[in-house]
Every structure is written in structure tokens, then in C-alpha cells.
Design an enzyme around this catalytic site. Structure first.
Site, PDB file in Angstrom:
ATOM      1  N   ALA A 202       0.843  -1.194   0.000  1.00 48.65           N
ATOM      2  CA  ALA A 202       0.000   0.000   0.000  1.00 48.65           C
ATOM      3  C   ALA A 202       0.875   1.239   0.000  1.00 48.65           C
ATOM      4  O   ALA A 202       1.861   1.314   0.733  1.00 48.65           O
ATOM      5  CB  ALA A 202      -0.916   0.013   1.222  1.00 48.65           C
ATOM      6  N   CYS A 203       0.535   2.191  -0.857  1.00 55.37           N
ATOM      7  CA  CYS A 203       1.253   3.469  -0.881  1.00 55.37           C
ATOM      8  C   CYS A 203       0.235   4.578  -1.100  1.00 55.37           C
ATOM      9  O   CYS A 203      -0.967   4.333  -1.078  1.00 55.37           O
ATOM     10  CB  CYS A 203       2.359   3.474  -1.926  1.00 55.37           C
ATOM     11  SG  CYS A 203       1.815   3.600  -3.632  1.00 55.37           S
ATOM     12  N   ALA A 204       0.718   5.773  -1.336  1.00 51.37           N
ATOM     13  CA  ALA A 204      -0.171   6.921  -1.452  1.00 51.37           C
ATOM     14  C   ALA A 204      -1.210   6.740  -2.559  1.00 51.37           C
ATOM     15  O   ALA A 204      -2.390   6.942  -2.343  1.00 51.37           O
ATOM     16  CB  ALA A 204       0.634   8.196  -1.663  1.00 51.37           C
TER      17      ALA A 204
ATOM     18  N   ALA B  91      -3.339   3.406  -0.158  1.00 50.63           N
ATOM     19  CA  ALA B  91      -3.524   3.208   1.281  1.00 50.63           C
ATOM     20  C   ALA B  91      -4.976   3.352   1.719  1.00 50.63           C
ATOM     21  O   ALA B  91      -5.428   2.642   2.617  1.00 50.63           O
ATOM     22  CB  ALA B  91      -2.637   4.171   2.060  1.00 50.63           C
TER      23      ALA B  91
END
Length: 105
Positions: free
Chosen positions: A9-11, A41
Site C-alpha cells: 500500500a502506498c499513497a 492506502a
């Protein structure tokens, strides 16, 4: 060995998608049966319910969401090392995910 499902998960899910590809390639090269995918995210909860990952790896740019998911979920949730993330070291991040899974047993 059963398939291990690893969620990144990232921005926005974009940079982690590239890392997921590197991790998937590393898993194939190492003979590890794994499915690696990336999400923004804000979709962790939805995609957790949909895919039931074995481990969640959080991008360093959104590390602040890790504590809330560590409390809510009964699977390993960890922040990806910033240098490994920045250099797209799929093998290293895969190793970290597999170590988290092994430690959970």
C-alpha cells in the site's frame, strides 16, 4: 507451499505497483508461490476484505497508517524500508515479507 498473498500500500498505488512487479519476479525466481499486488492506502480495508492477504507492506510515504492497521488486523503489517522502496529492491522487500510470515507461525 500455499500461495502467499502480499499486499503493498502506498499513497496512490502507482509506485508500489512497480515494486509489486519486482517482488513478483523475485518470488518466481526463488520458487516462492506468491501473489503480490498494490493498492492505494485508502483502500487497504476494502482490499483486505476482498483478497485476504497474509501480510501487508506499507510504503514509507504513508507509514502513518501502519499503527491503525497493526491494531485492527491479525496479520503482519509493516512499513517498507525507505531505501528498499526507493531503489525498488523487490527481492529485499519480498524477503522481509516472508520473514514476517515465518515469525507469525
Amino acid at each position: 507451499m500455499a500461495t502467499k498473498i502480499i499486499m503493498l500500500a502506498c499513497a496512490g498505488g502507482m509506485s508500489s505497483s512497480l515494486l509489486a512487479k519486482h517482488m513478483q519476479d523475485a518470488a518466481a525466481a526463488d520458487g516462492i508461490d506468491a501473489k503480490v499486488f498494490a493498492v492505494p492506502a485508502e483502500l487497504i480495508g476494502d482490499d483486505f476484505a476482498k483478497y485476504h492477504p497474509d501480510v501487508i507492506m506499507i510504503g514509507p510515504q504513508v507509514r502513518f497508517v501502519a499503527p491503525q492497521w497493526q491494531k485492527k488486523l491479525d496479520i503482519p503489517v509493516a512499513v517498507i524500508d525507505m531505501l528498499d522502496y526507493g531503489r525498488m529492491r523487490g527481492e529485499k522487500v519480498l524477503q522481509t515479507a516472508m520473514q514476517l510470515l515465518a515469525a507469525q507461525k
